[in-house]
Design a protein around this motif. Sequence first.
Motif, PDB file in Angstrom:
ATOM      1  N   GLY A 194       0.789  -1.225   0.000  1.00 19.51           N
ATOM      2  CA  GLY A 194       0.000   0.000   0.000  1.00 19.51           C
ATOM      3  C   GLY A 194       0.820   1.273   0.000  1.00 19.51           C
ATOM      4  N   LYS A 195       2.033   1.211  -0.511  1.00 24.21           N
ATOM      5  CA  LYS A 195       2.934   2.367  -0.524  1.00 24.21           C
ATOM      6  C   LYS A 195       3.101   2.920  -1.938  1.00 24.21           C
ATOM      7  N   LYS A 213      -3.999   9.655  -5.880  1.00 19.32           N
ATOM      8  CA  LYS A 213      -5.434   9.802  -5.606  1.00 19.32           C
ATOM      9  C   LYS A 213      -5.860   9.123  -4.314  1.00 19.32           C
ATOM     10  N   ASN A 214      -5.288   7.975  -4.015  1.00 19.50           N
ATOM     11  CA  ASN A 214      -5.678   7.211  -2.828  1.00 19.50           C
ATOM     12  C   ASN A 214      -4.874   7.591  -1.584  1.00 19.50           C
ATOM     13  N   LYS A 215      -4.054   8.639  -1.711  1.00 20.45           N
ATOM     14  CA  LYS A 215      -3.256   9.148  -0.576  1.00 20.45           C
ATOM     15  C   LYS A 215      -2.418   8.054   0.089  1.00 20.45           C
ATOM     16  N   LYS A 216      -1.783   7.247  -0.757  1.00 17.03           N
ATOM     17  CA  LYS A 216      -0.893   6.211  -0.224  1.00 17.03           C
ATOM     18  C   LYS A 216       0.324   6.883   0.405  1.00 17.03           C
ATOM     19  N   PRO A 217       0.842   6.298   1.472  1.00 16.36           N
ATOM     20  CA  PRO A 217       2.038   6.880   2.091  1.00 16.36           C
ATOM     21  C   PRO A 217       3.249   6.741   1.165  1.00 16.36           C
ATOM     22  N   PHE A 218       4.055   7.794   1.117  1.00 18.22           N
ATOM     23  CA  PHE A 218       5.274   7.783   0.323  1.00 18.22           C
ATOM     24  C   PHE A 218       6.378   7.027   1.055  1.00 18.22           C
ATOM     25  N   MET A 219       7.220   6.396   0.252  1.00 19.00           N
ATOM     26  CA  MET A 219       8.410   5.734   0.765  1.00 19.00           C
ATOM     27  C   MET A 219       9.521   5.936  -0.260  1.00 19.00           C
ATOM     28  N   PHE A 256      22.161   8.572   1.786  1.00 14.87           N
ATOM     29  CA  PHE A 256      21.497   9.508   2.694  1.00 14.87           C
ATOM     30  C   PHE A 256      21.431  10.889   2.055  1.00 14.87           C
ATOM     31  N   TYR A 257      22.520  11.273   1.361  1.00  6.49           N
ATOM     32  CA  TYR A 257      22.643  12.628   0.812  1.00  6.49           C
ATOM     33  C   TYR A 257      21.515  12.984  -0.154  1.00  6.49           C
ATOM     34  N   THR A 258      21.144  12.070  -1.025  1.00  5.29           N
ATOM     35  CA  THR A 258      20.069  12.362  -1.984  1.00  5.29           C
ATOM     36  C   THR A 258      18.769  11.691  -1.587  1.00  5.29           C
ATOM     37  N   ASP A 259      18.785  10.385  -1.430  1.00  2.00           N
ATOM     38  CA  ASP A 259      17.563   9.625  -1.163  1.00  2.00           C
ATOM     39  C   ASP A 259      17.001   9.913   0.231  1.00  2.00           C
ATOM     40  N   GLY A 260      17.861   9.944   1.230  1.00  4.83           N
ATOM     41  CA  GLY A 260      17.418  10.216   2.587  1.00  4.83           C
ATOM     42  C   GLY A 260      16.864  11.622   2.744  1.00  4.83           C
ATOM     43  N   ARG A 261      17.551  12.595   2.158  1.00  4.37           N
ATOM     44  CA  ARG A 261      17.065  13.982   2.218  1.00  4.37           C
ATOM     45  C   ARG A 261      15.773  14.137   1.427  1.00  4.37           C
ATOM     46  N   PHE A 262      15.655  13.434   0.306  1.00  6.98           N
ATOM     47  CA  PHE A 262      14.413  13.474  -0.475  1.00  6.98           C
ATOM     48  C   PHE A 262      13.258  12.947   0.368  1.00  6.98           C
ATOM     49  N   ALA A 263      13.467  11.823   1.024  1.00  7.04           N
ATOM     50  CA  ALA A 263      12.421  11.247   1.886  1.00  7.04           C
ATOM     51  C   ALA A 263      12.016  12.247   2.972  1.00  7.04           C
ATOM     52  N   LYS A 264      12.992  12.862   3.584  1.00  8.73           N
ATOM     53  CA  LYS A 264      12.715  13.846   4.637  1.00  8.73           C
ATOM     54  C   LYS A 264      11.913  15.021   4.074  1.00  8.73           C
ATOM     55  N   ASN A 265      12.283  15.488   2.892  1.00 13.28           N
ATOM     56  CA  ASN A 265      11.611  16.634   2.276  1.00 13.28           C
ATOM     57  C   ASN A 265      10.155  16.366   1.917  1.00 13.28           C
ATOM     58  N   ILE A 266       9.816  15.108   1.622  1.00  8.53           N
ATOM     59  CA  ILE A 266       8.427  14.793   1.243  1.00  8.53           C
ATOM     60  C   ILE A 266       7.669  14.087   2.363  1.00  8.53           C
ATOM     61  N   GLY A 267       8.286  13.998   3.530  1.00  7.07           N
ATOM     62  CA  GLY A 267       7.626  13.359   4.669  1.00  7.07           C
ATOM     63  C   GLY A 267       7.441  11.870   4.502  1.00  7.07           C
ATOM     64  N   ALA A 268       8.406  11.236   3.860  1.00  8.25           N
ATOM     65  CA  ALA A 268       8.306   9.801   3.558  1.00  8.25           C
ATOM     66  C   ALA A 268       9.200   8.979   4.470  1.00  8.25           C
ATOM     67  N   GLU A 269       8.839   7.721   4.600  1.00  8.46           N
ATOM     68  CA  GLU A 269       9.713   6.759   5.260  1.00  8.46           C
ATOM     69  C   GLU A 269      10.883   6.492   4.302  1.00  8.46           C
TER      70      GLU A 269
END
Length: 147
Positions: free
Chosen positions: A13-14, A91-97, A103-116
Amino acid sequence: MKYFSELTEPLAGKMIFLDIDGTLCGEGDNKPEAAALKKLMQLSKKNEIFLCSNSNNTKRNRLMGKRCGVPYLDTRLQKPNKGIADLIKNKNKKPFMVIGNLFYTDGRFAKNIGAEFIKVKTLLGPNDSWLGRVFYFLDENVIARFV
């Protein structure tokens, strides 16, 4: 830390943003590792997956999307720009992951969009430069402390 292909978390469901270089294949390779492709197929049964890369080689990135059977987010935006998430109709407001090796790109991206964020071990390939390998080391041992 595990490689992407070794993940055992029961994900469902992600809306997953999946990194290409260092996660599915070595830097610049144009074919996903067989075990990584198998894991991607497994995850795609219960999740929506979008390939995301900071590589400027859009021809290769599109080819990776076709080979993986999932959409590649074809954009000039690069991680960690949160505008990337706006390109998707959720549309279904699935949680982002976000799943990636840096960490530098992927981790910061996750943090910026409120994702796990799931950090995976970097998959090295024959095209990985020594400078890239140094950056991977710094990412895991220095940058990780600030993200």
